[in-house]
Design a protein around this motif. Sequence first.
Motif, PDB file in Angstrom:
ATOM      1  N   GLY A   1      -1.706  -9.737  12.875  1.00 55.96           N
ATOM      2  CA  GLY A   1      -2.256 -10.292  14.102  1.00 55.96           C
ATOM      3  C   GLY A   1      -1.768 -11.705  14.315  1.00 55.96           C
ATOM      4  O   GLY A   1      -0.691 -12.087  13.843  1.00 55.96           O
ATOM      5  N   ASP A   2      -2.576 -12.488  14.993  1.00 57.41           N
ATOM      6  CA  ASP A   2      -2.214 -13.874  15.295  1.00 57.41           C
ATOM      7  C   ASP A   2      -2.472 -14.823  14.128  1.00 57.41           C
ATOM      8  O   ASP A   2      -2.033 -15.965  14.153  1.00 57.41           O
ATOM      9  CB  ASP A   2      -2.994 -14.365  16.517  1.00 57.41           C
ATOM     10  N   THR A   3      -3.210 -14.348  13.126  1.00 59.01           N
ATOM     11  CA  THR A   3      -3.504 -15.174  11.963  1.00 59.01           C
ATOM     12  C   THR A   3      -2.824 -14.582  10.736  1.00 59.01           C
ATOM     13  O   THR A   3      -2.179 -13.545  10.821  1.00 59.01           O
ATOM     14  CB  THR A   3      -5.027 -15.242  11.713  1.00 59.01           C
ATOM     15  N   LYS A   4      -3.022 -15.204   9.588  1.00 60.77           N
ATOM     16  CA  LYS A   4      -2.417 -14.725   8.347  1.00 60.77           C
ATOM     17  C   LYS A   4      -3.357 -13.802   7.574  1.00 60.77           C
ATOM     18  O   LYS A   4      -3.141 -13.545   6.396  1.00 60.77           O
ATOM     19  CB  LYS A   4      -2.011 -15.922   7.484  1.00 60.77           C
ATOM     20  N   HIS A   5      -4.390 -13.282   8.223  1.00 57.15           N
ATOM     21  CA  HIS A   5      -5.364 -12.432   7.524  1.00 57.15           C
ATOM     22  C   HIS A   5      -4.695 -11.265   6.816  1.00 57.15           C
ATOM     23  O   HIS A   5      -5.100 -10.864   5.737  1.00 57.15           O
ATOM     24  CB  HIS A   5      -6.425 -11.919   8.499  1.00 57.15           C
ATOM     25  N   ASP A   6      -3.646 -10.724   7.422  1.00 59.25           N
ATOM     26  CA  ASP A   6      -2.986  -9.557   6.840  1.00 59.25           C
ATOM     27  C   ASP A   6      -2.377  -9.890   5.479  1.00 59.25           C
ATOM     28  O   ASP A   6      -2.416  -9.070   4.562  1.00 59.25           O
ATOM     29  CB  ASP A   6      -1.921  -8.998   7.790  1.00 59.25           C
ATOM     30  N   ASP A   7      -1.825 -11.093   5.338  1.00 56.09           N
ATOM     31  CA  ASP A   7      -1.258 -11.491   4.044  1.00 56.09           C
ATOM     32  C   ASP A   7      -2.328 -11.504   2.954  1.00 56.09           C
ATOM     33  O   ASP A   7      -2.117 -10.990   1.852  1.00 56.09           O
ATOM     34  CB  ASP A   7      -0.626 -12.889   4.121  1.00 56.09           C
ATOM     35  N   TYR A   8      -3.458 -12.089   3.262  1.00 56.17           N
ATOM     36  CA  TYR A   8      -4.541 -12.200   2.282  1.00 56.17           C
ATOM     37  C   TYR A   8      -5.117 -10.827   1.929  1.00 56.17           C
ATOM     38  O   TYR A   8      -5.349 -10.523   0.759  1.00 56.17           O
ATOM     39  CB  TYR A   8      -5.647 -13.122   2.799  1.00 56.17           C
ATOM     40  N   ILE A   9      -5.341 -10.021   2.938  1.00 56.15           N
ATOM     41  CA  ILE A   9      -5.922  -8.691   2.701  1.00 56.15           C
ATOM     42  C   ILE A   9      -4.960  -7.824   1.901  1.00 56.15           C
ATOM     43  O   ILE A   9      -5.342  -7.224   0.894  1.00 56.15           O
ATOM     44  CB  ILE A   9      -6.326  -8.017   4.022  1.00 56.15           C
ATOM     45  N   CYS A  10      -3.718  -7.740   2.341  1.00 52.87           N
ATOM     46  CA  CYS A  10      -2.759  -6.870   1.657  1.00 52.87           C
ATOM     47  C   CYS A  10      -2.538  -7.295   0.210  1.00 52.87           C
ATOM     48  O   CYS A  10      -2.464  -6.448  -0.683  1.00 52.87           O
ATOM     49  CB  CYS A  10      -1.440  -6.834   2.422  1.00 52.87           C
ATOM     50  N   HIS A  11      -2.440  -8.592  -0.017  1.00 49.91           N
ATOM     51  CA  HIS A  11      -2.250  -9.091  -1.381  1.00 49.91           C
ATOM     52  C   HIS A  11      -3.456  -8.734  -2.256  1.00 49.91           C
ATOM     53  O   HIS A  11      -3.293  -8.238  -3.378  1.00 49.91           O
ATOM     54  CB  HIS A  11      -2.026 -10.600  -1.352  1.00 49.91           C
ATOM     55  N   ALA A  12      -4.654  -8.977  -1.733  1.00 51.47           N
ATOM     56  CA  ALA A  12      -5.870  -8.676  -2.502  1.00 51.47           C
ATOM     57  C   ALA A  12      -5.988  -7.185  -2.798  1.00 51.47           C
ATOM     58  O   ALA A  12      -6.335  -6.788  -3.913  1.00 51.47           O
ATOM     59  CB  ALA A  12      -7.101  -9.173  -1.750  1.00 51.47           C
ATOM     60  N   VAL A  13      -5.702  -6.361  -1.815  1.00 52.73           N
ATOM     61  CA  VAL A  13      -5.824  -4.911  -1.998  1.00 52.73           C
ATOM     62  C   VAL A  13      -4.779  -4.409  -2.995  1.00 52.73           C
ATOM     63  O   VAL A  13      -5.092  -3.617  -3.886  1.00 52.73           O
ATOM     64  CB  VAL A  13      -5.727  -4.166  -0.652  1.00 52.73           C
ATOM     65  N   ALA A  14      -3.558  -4.864  -2.868  1.00 52.84           N
ATOM     66  CA  ALA A  14      -2.507  -4.427  -3.801  1.00 52.84           C
ATOM     67  C   ALA A  14      -2.869  -4.798  -5.235  1.00 52.84           C
ATOM     68  O   ALA A  14      -2.770  -3.962  -6.148  1.00 52.84           O
ATOM     69  CB  ALA A  14      -1.165  -5.039  -3.409  1.00 52.84           C
ATOM     70  N   ASN A  15      -3.287  -6.028  -5.443  1.00 56.29           N
ATOM     71  CA  ASN A  15      -3.675  -6.451  -6.793  1.00 56.29           C
ATOM     72  C   ASN A  15      -4.906  -5.698  -7.280  1.00 56.29           C
ATOM     73  O   ASN A  15      -4.972  -5.280  -8.436  1.00 56.29           O
ATOM     74  CB  ASN A  15      -3.945  -7.961  -6.828  1.00 56.29           C
ATOM     75  N   GLY A  16      -5.886  -5.548  -6.408  1.00 57.98           N
ATOM     76  CA  GLY A  16      -7.118  -4.873  -6.802  1.00 57.98           C
ATOM     77  C   GLY A  16      -6.894  -3.420  -7.180  1.00 57.98           C
ATOM     78  O   GLY A  16      -7.409  -2.947  -8.200  1.00 57.98           O
ATOM     79  N   ILE A  17      -6.123  -2.715  -6.380  1.00 58.09           N
ATOM     80  CA  ILE A  17      -5.853  -1.300  -6.664  1.00 58.09           C
ATOM     81  C   ILE A  17      -5.071  -1.164  -7.971  1.00 58.09           C
ATOM     82  O   ILE A  17      -5.361  -0.296  -8.791  1.00 58.09           O
ATOM     83  CB  ILE A  17      -5.124  -0.648  -5.474  1.00 58.09           C
ATOM     84  N   THR A  18      -4.095  -2.035  -8.171  1.00 57.24           N
ATOM     85  CA  THR A  18      -3.346  -2.020  -9.430  1.00 57.24           C
ATOM     86  C   THR A  18      -4.280  -2.230 -10.614  1.00 57.24           C
ATOM     87  O   THR A  18      -4.210  -1.498 -11.616  1.00 57.24           O
ATOM     88  CB  THR A  18      -2.252  -3.105  -9.418  1.00 57.24           C
ATOM     89  N   ASN A  19      -5.150  -3.204 -10.510  1.00 56.57           N
ATOM     90  CA  ASN A  19      -6.067  -3.515 -11.605  1.00 56.57           C
ATOM     91  C   ASN A  19      -7.049  -2.382 -11.889  1.00 56.57           C
ATOM     92  O   ASN A  19      -7.369  -2.118 -13.054  1.00 56.57           O
ATOM     93  CB  ASN A  19      -6.810  -4.820 -11.330  1.00 56.57           C
ATOM     94  N   VAL A  20      -7.525  -1.710 -10.856  1.00 59.11           N
ATOM     95  CA  VAL A  20      -8.444  -0.584 -11.073  1.00 59.11           C
ATOM     96  C   VAL A  20      -7.728   0.532 -11.832  1.00 59.11           C
ATOM     97  O   VAL A  20      -8.275   1.110 -12.779  1.00 59.11           O
ATOM     98  CB  VAL A  20      -9.032  -0.066  -9.739  1.00 59.11           C
ATOM     99  N   GLY A  21      -6.503   0.842 -11.437  1.00 65.02           N
ATOM    100  CA  GLY A  21      -5.743   1.878 -12.139  1.00 65.02           C
ATOM    101  C   GLY A  21      -5.518   1.540 -13.598  1.00 65.02           C
ATOM    102  O   GLY A  21      -5.653   2.389 -14.482  1.00 65.02           O
ATOM    103  N   LEU A  22      -5.196   0.286 -13.867  1.00 61.59           N
ATOM    104  CA  LEU A  22      -4.973  -0.139 -15.248  1.00 61.59           C
ATOM    105  C   LEU A  22      -6.275  -0.144 -16.045  1.00 61.59           C
ATOM    106  O   LEU A  22      -6.294   0.240 -17.215  1.00 61.59           O
ATOM    107  CB  LEU A  22      -4.332  -1.529 -15.272  1.00 61.59           C
TER     108      LEU A  22
END
Length: 158
Positions: free
Chosen positions: A93-114
């Motif tokens: 969108g017009d802000t950087k929210h997507d960067d923060y969300i995508c980064h958090a989700v990618a790291n979080g999902i990786t960590n849950v799997g591990l």
Amino acid sequence: MATALKNLSDYNSDHFVDIADKRFGLVVAEWNREITDILSAGAYETLLKHGAQADNIFRNTVPGSFELTLGAQLLAQHEEIDAVICLGVVIKGDTKHDDYICHAVANGITNVGLKYNKPVIFGLVTTNTLEQAWDRAGGKHGNKGVEAAVAAIQMLGF
């Protein structure tokens, strides 16, 4: 590989393991629900097509993509769940929210799997526009939900 160079729904199932007795958790974001419902249907139908039993597929919803991580953890902590598939959509969108969300989700999902030593699949559509998201939800680039289900099946073969 960039999605523009590959159809998300094209795959080779020659070496898939038997998933008749496997249990799958689907965690689906409600934000952009018109798209995430299509992703979820693609994942669900792909699992059934390759032998999963309908009674062994559990679908939970979370408010948005940011909450996919906790939703995944709540499913993954159950021993009887063999793989978790996370499905959501984040559109720039017009802000950087997507960067923060995508980064958090990618790291979080990786960590849950591990943490739980089981496949937790990143089925997040991350695009610049709504049109691009539709292209990845059954449009010209296939369905990211199908790709995520295939990844779960493949990971169960390790």
